[in-house]
Design a protein around this motif. Sequence first.
Motif, PDB file in Angstrom:
ATOM      1  N   GLU A  70       0.760  -1.077   0.063  1.00  0.00           N
ATOM      2  CA  GLU A  70      -0.066   0.025   0.035  1.00  0.00           C
ATOM      3  C   GLU A  70       0.884   1.310  -0.037  1.00  0.00           C
ATOM      4  N   SER A  71       2.065   1.332   0.652  1.00  0.00           N
ATOM      5  CA  SER A  71       2.816   2.363   0.510  1.00  0.00           C
ATOM      6  C   SER A  71       3.959   2.477  -0.309  1.00  0.00           C
ATOM      7  N   GLN A  72       4.181   1.358  -1.139  1.00  0.00           N
ATOM      8  CA  GLN A  72       4.861   1.041  -2.227  1.00  0.00           C
ATOM      9  C   GLN A  72       6.411   1.540  -1.860  1.00  0.00           C
ATOM     10  N   PRO A  73       7.337   1.151  -0.846  1.00  0.00           N
ATOM     11  CA  PRO A  73       8.524   1.357  -0.857  1.00  0.00           C
ATOM     12  C   PRO A  73       9.262   1.186  -1.874  1.00  0.00           C
ATOM     13  N   TYR A  74      10.275   2.047  -2.080  1.00  0.00           N
ATOM     14  CA  TYR A  74      10.935   1.978  -3.372  1.00  0.00           C
ATOM     15  C   TYR A  74      12.567   1.589  -3.047  1.00  0.00           C
ATOM     16  N   PHE A  75      13.110   0.304  -3.294  1.00  0.00           N
ATOM     17  CA  PHE A  75      14.299  -0.032  -3.047  1.00  0.00           C
ATOM     18  C   PHE A  75      15.432   0.075  -4.260  1.00  0.00           C
ATOM     19  N   MET A  76      16.659   0.525  -4.135  1.00  0.00           N
ATOM     20  CA  MET A  76      17.480   0.698  -4.976  1.00  0.00           C
ATOM     21  C   MET A  76      18.742   0.196  -4.474  1.00  0.00           C
ATOM     22  N   ASN A  77      19.576  -0.548  -5.673  1.00  0.00           N
ATOM     23  CA  ASN A  77      20.739  -1.272  -5.234  1.00  0.00           C
ATOM     24  C   ASN A  77      21.655  -0.418  -6.045  1.00  0.00           C
ATOM     25  N   ARG A  78      22.810   0.078  -5.391  1.00  0.00           N
ATOM     26  CA  ARG A  78      23.863   0.475  -6.022  1.00  0.00           C
ATOM     27  C   ARG A  78      25.284   0.139  -5.831  1.00  0.00           C
TER      28      ARG A  78
END
Length: 218
Positions: A48-56
């Motif tokens: 519902e809150s759609q957390p956005y994950f990033m890998n660098r």
Amino acid sequence: MENKRRKILFQGDSITDGNWGRNLDPNHILGHGYVYIIAAQLGSQYAESQPYFMNRGVSGNRVSDVYARWNEDAISLQPDLISLLVGVNDAHSIITGSARGATDRYERIYRQLLDETCEVLPDTGIVLCEPFVMHSEATDKDWSEWSSKMNEYRSVVRHLAEDYNTLFVPLQETFNQAANRADTAYWVWDGIHPTTAGHQLIANEWLKVVQQSKYAIG
């Protein structure tokens, strides 16, 4: 007003990298390691809150390499939470006598990275993951050096977490205990890089620490 979508950034070396795709293909963008496991669990649980994950994460990086690209791969992304796991390549450079390890910059550059992050992103949470190594065929030849240097680095990261009031994810003892259940190679195939089961251990510890903190994803 619509709630802001939280951004969680994972940084480090090959353990974090996990061969993440350098494009926008959502099938591969997070790689196949602990980052993927964490994002899968939290992304599904809190859709519902759609957390956005990033890998660098970048394979082969020392902390100085991470810092060299920090503006592009951290600051400019404006994350709400940054997780960092780095150290094994710093140790490897020194142990093997590489020119990259002519001086030990681990604590000095790590502090500089944290100083700058706290100054520029004062509201961003930080998670410091403990570097780890296991005694295996690949690390056996120089095991005393590996053990000594990584013990030093683990102490550095614990103290940095205290000094900068960040979260700290302990990992070495987790792998040590796991080795009582199955042989080392089952968890960390070459003493450095986790298997699928090893990545799950990292994800478990990360979730345990972060989800019981004020930075919990939800």
